[in-house]
Scaffold this motif. Structure first.
Motif, PDB file in Angstrom:
ATOM      1  N   HIS A   4       0.875  -1.181   0.000  1.00 41.37           N
ATOM      2  CA  HIS A   4       0.000   0.000   0.000  1.00 41.37           C
ATOM      3  C   HIS A   4       0.911   1.229   0.000  1.00 41.37           C
ATOM      4  O   HIS A   4       1.677   1.443   0.948  1.00 41.37           O
ATOM      5  CB  HIS A   4      -0.871  -0.046   1.261  1.00 41.37           C
ATOM      6  CG  HIS A   4      -1.774   1.119   1.473  1.00 41.37           C
ATOM      7  ND1 HIS A   4      -2.791   1.462   0.616  1.00 41.37           N
ATOM      8  CD2 HIS A   4      -1.828   2.012   2.501  1.00 41.37           C
ATOM      9  CE1 HIS A   4      -3.430   2.514   1.105  1.00 41.37           C
ATOM     10  NE2 HIS A   4      -2.858   2.878   2.243  1.00 41.37           N
ATOM     11  N   GLU A  32      -1.981  -5.136  12.029  1.00 40.63           N
ATOM     12  CA  GLU A  32      -2.188  -5.399  10.602  1.00 40.63           C
ATOM     13  C   GLU A  32      -1.135  -4.726   9.714  1.00 40.63           C
ATOM     14  O   GLU A  32      -1.089  -4.969   8.524  1.00 40.63           O
ATOM     15  CB  GLU A  32      -3.593  -4.957  10.165  1.00 40.63           C
ATOM     16  CG  GLU A  32      -4.713  -5.781  10.754  1.00 40.63           C
ATOM     17  CD  GLU A  32      -5.157  -5.325  12.141  1.00 40.63           C
ATOM     18  OE1 GLU A  32      -6.028  -5.998  12.728  1.00 40.63           O
ATOM     19  OE2 GLU A  32      -4.654  -4.303  12.644  1.00 40.63           O
ATOM     20  N   ILE A  33      -0.321  -3.872  10.288  1.00 40.70           N
ATOM     21  CA  ILE A  33       0.795  -3.280   9.544  1.00 40.70           C
ATOM     22  C   ILE A  33       1.990  -4.206   9.709  1.00 40.70           C
ATOM     23  O   ILE A  33       2.575  -4.290  10.782  1.00 40.70           O
ATOM     24  CB  ILE A  33       1.140  -1.864  10.057  1.00 40.70           C
ATOM     25  CG1 ILE A  33      -0.045  -0.920   9.903  1.00 40.70           C
ATOM     26  CG2 ILE A  33       2.361  -1.318   9.313  1.00 40.70           C
ATOM     27  CD1 ILE A  33       0.169   0.451  10.534  1.00 40.70           C
ATOM     28  N   THR A  55       3.199   0.713   3.253  1.00 43.05           N
ATOM     29  CA  THR A  55       2.910  -0.308   4.253  1.00 43.05           C
ATOM     30  C   THR A  55       2.711  -1.629   3.529  1.00 43.05           C
ATOM     31  O   THR A  55       2.334  -1.668   2.357  1.00 43.05           O
ATOM     32  CB  THR A  55       1.666   0.018   5.094  1.00 43.05           C
ATOM     33  OG1 THR A  55       0.520   0.182   4.249  1.00 43.05           O
ATOM     34  CG2 THR A  55       1.872   1.281   5.915  1.00 43.05           C
ATOM     35  N   ARG A  56       2.975  -2.706   4.269  1.00 44.79           N
ATOM     36  CA  ARG A  56       2.786  -4.046   3.715  1.00 44.79           C
ATOM     37  C   ARG A  56       1.798  -4.783   4.595  1.00 44.79           C
ATOM     38  O   ARG A  56       1.829  -4.658   5.825  1.00 44.79           O
ATOM     39  CB  ARG A  56       4.114  -4.776   3.636  1.00 44.79           C
ATOM     40  CG  ARG A  56       5.075  -3.948   2.801  1.00 44.79           C
ATOM     41  CD  ARG A  56       5.997  -4.625   1.923  1.00 44.79           C
ATOM     42  NE  ARG A  56       5.456  -5.800   1.289  1.00 44.79           N
ATOM     43  CZ  ARG A  56       6.197  -6.690   0.662  1.00 44.79           C
ATOM     44  NH1 ARG A  56       7.481  -6.531   0.599  1.00 44.79           N
ATOM     45  NH2 ARG A  56       5.671  -7.735   0.102  1.00 44.79           N
ATOM     46  N   HIS A  57       0.927  -5.561   3.924  1.00 45.29           N
ATOM     47  CA  HIS A  57      -0.150  -6.291   4.591  1.00 45.29           C
ATOM     48  C   HIS A  57      -0.261  -7.671   3.957  1.00 45.29           C
ATOM     49  O   HIS A  57       0.111  -7.856   2.793  1.00 45.29           O
ATOM     50  CB  HIS A  57      -1.467  -5.528   4.446  1.00 45.29           C
ATOM     51  CG  HIS A  57      -1.347  -4.085   4.813  1.00 45.29           C
ATOM     52  ND1 HIS A  57      -1.511  -3.629   6.097  1.00 45.29           N
ATOM     53  CD2 HIS A  57      -1.014  -2.989   4.073  1.00 45.29           C
ATOM     54  CE1 HIS A  57      -1.312  -2.318   6.125  1.00 45.29           C
ATOM     55  NE2 HIS A  57      -1.000  -1.901   4.908  1.00 45.29           N
ATOM     56  N   GLU A  62      -6.484  -7.550   5.417  1.00 45.12           N
ATOM     57  CA  GLU A  62      -5.645  -6.957   6.455  1.00 45.12           C
ATOM     58  C   GLU A  62      -5.494  -5.452   6.239  1.00 45.12           C
ATOM     59  O   GLU A  62      -5.498  -4.680   7.208  1.00 45.12           O
ATOM     60  CB  GLU A  62      -4.285  -7.651   6.487  1.00 45.12           C
ATOM     61  CG  GLU A  62      -3.525  -7.364   7.766  1.00 45.12           C
ATOM     62  CD  GLU A  62      -2.296  -8.215   7.917  1.00 45.12           C
ATOM     63  OE1 GLU A  62      -2.354  -9.211   8.661  1.00 45.12           O
ATOM     64  OE2 GLU A  62      -1.261  -7.872   7.301  1.00 45.12           O
ATOM     65  N   LEU A  63      -5.388  -5.020   4.978  1.00 43.97           N
ATOM     66  CA  LEU A  63      -5.345  -3.581   4.696  1.00 43.97           C
ATOM     67  C   LEU A  63      -6.637  -2.918   5.165  1.00 43.97           C
ATOM     68  O   LEU A  63      -6.613  -1.865   5.806  1.00 43.97           O
ATOM     69  CB  LEU A  63      -5.130  -3.321   3.201  1.00 43.97           C
ATOM     70  CG  LEU A  63      -5.229  -1.857   2.756  1.00 43.97           C
ATOM     71  CD1 LEU A  63      -4.186  -0.984   3.436  1.00 43.97           C
ATOM     72  CD2 LEU A  63      -5.109  -1.767   1.244  1.00 43.97           C
ATOM     73  N   TYR A  66      -6.645  -2.559   8.891  1.00 49.96           N
ATOM     74  CA  TYR A  66      -5.780  -1.429   9.269  1.00 49.96           C
ATOM     75  C   TYR A  66      -6.531  -0.116   9.078  1.00 49.96           C
ATOM     76  O   TYR A  66      -6.516   0.766   9.952  1.00 49.96           O
ATOM     77  CB  TYR A  66      -4.496  -1.470   8.445  1.00 49.96           C
ATOM     78  CG  TYR A  66      -3.836  -0.140   8.195  1.00 49.96           C
ATOM     79  CD1 TYR A  66      -3.363   0.651   9.235  1.00 49.96           C
ATOM     80  CD2 TYR A  66      -3.673   0.337   6.894  1.00 49.96           C
ATOM     81  CE1 TYR A  66      -2.750   1.876   8.995  1.00 49.96           C
ATOM     82  CE2 TYR A  66      -3.056   1.552   6.650  1.00 49.96           C
ATOM     83  CZ  TYR A  66      -2.604   2.313   7.701  1.00 49.96           C
ATOM     84  OH  TYR A  66      -2.002   3.520   7.453  1.00 49.96           O
ATOM     85  N   GLN A  67      -7.203   0.026   7.958  1.00 48.61           N
ATOM     86  CA  GLN A  67      -7.895   1.283   7.659  1.00 48.61           C
ATOM     87  C   GLN A  67      -9.080   1.528   8.588  1.00 48.61           C
ATOM     88  O   GLN A  67      -9.471   2.674   8.791  1.00 48.61           O
ATOM     89  CB  GLN A  67      -8.323   1.303   6.194  1.00 48.61           C
ATOM     90  CG  GLN A  67      -7.123   1.395   5.267  1.00 48.61           C
ATOM     91  CD  GLN A  67      -7.461   1.220   3.800  1.00 48.61           C
ATOM     92  OE1 GLN A  67      -8.381   0.496   3.440  1.00 48.61           O
ATOM     93  NE2 GLN A  67      -6.691   1.877   2.954  1.00 48.61           N
ATOM     94  N   ASP A  90      -2.166   0.375  -4.647  1.00 44.97           N
ATOM     95  CA  ASP A  90      -2.169  -0.892  -3.924  1.00 44.97           C
ATOM     96  C   ASP A  90      -1.805  -1.981  -4.916  1.00 44.97           C
ATOM     97  O   ASP A  90      -2.481  -2.133  -5.939  1.00 44.97           O
ATOM     98  CB  ASP A  90      -3.547  -1.168  -3.312  1.00 44.97           C
ATOM     99  CG  ASP A  90      -3.914  -0.133  -2.271  1.00 44.97           C
ATOM    100  OD1 ASP A  90      -3.141   0.012  -1.309  1.00 44.97           O
ATOM    101  OD2 ASP A  90      -4.951   0.534  -2.420  1.00 44.97           O
TER     102      ASP A  90
END
Length: 103
Positions: A4, A32-33, A55-57, A62-63, A66-67, A90
């Protein structure tokens, strides 16, 4: 793995360092990050954005988690009014070797 990427341009460029600091503080609070990389622009060209975040998920779910995370939402309430523009990409790693251990 989902990557992301967010580029942020601020109404006042002086807000970029504080945004970076706040994002750094967010990373350990949100499981989740998987990883976060932040960068402040140093060239200030006419097409520059002021701050980049990668960021990686594990995937889209999972993204999304996080959001929706309360700490992310709190930071977003501070951040969004300060943004003049942002761009997001993304992507999913297609390389099966990505993340593999080197022999």
């Amino acid at each position: 793995m989902l990557t992301h990427v967010v580029l942020m341009r601020f109404k006042d460029p002086a807000d970029a360092p504080e945004a970076r600091d706040r994002l750094e503080q967010l990373a350990p609070l949100v499981r989740e990050i998987r990883s976060m990389t932040l960068g402040l622009d140093v060239l200030d060209t006419p097409v520059s954005y002021h701050l980049s975040m990668i960021t990686r998920h594990s995937g889209p779910d999972e993204l999304a988690a996080y959001q929706r995370h309360p700490e992310h939402l709190l930071l977003a309430r501070w951040l969004r009014p300060r943004l003049a523009d942002r761009a997001v990409v993304d992507s999913v790693d297609d390389d099966p070797r990505q993340g593999a251990d080197d022999d």
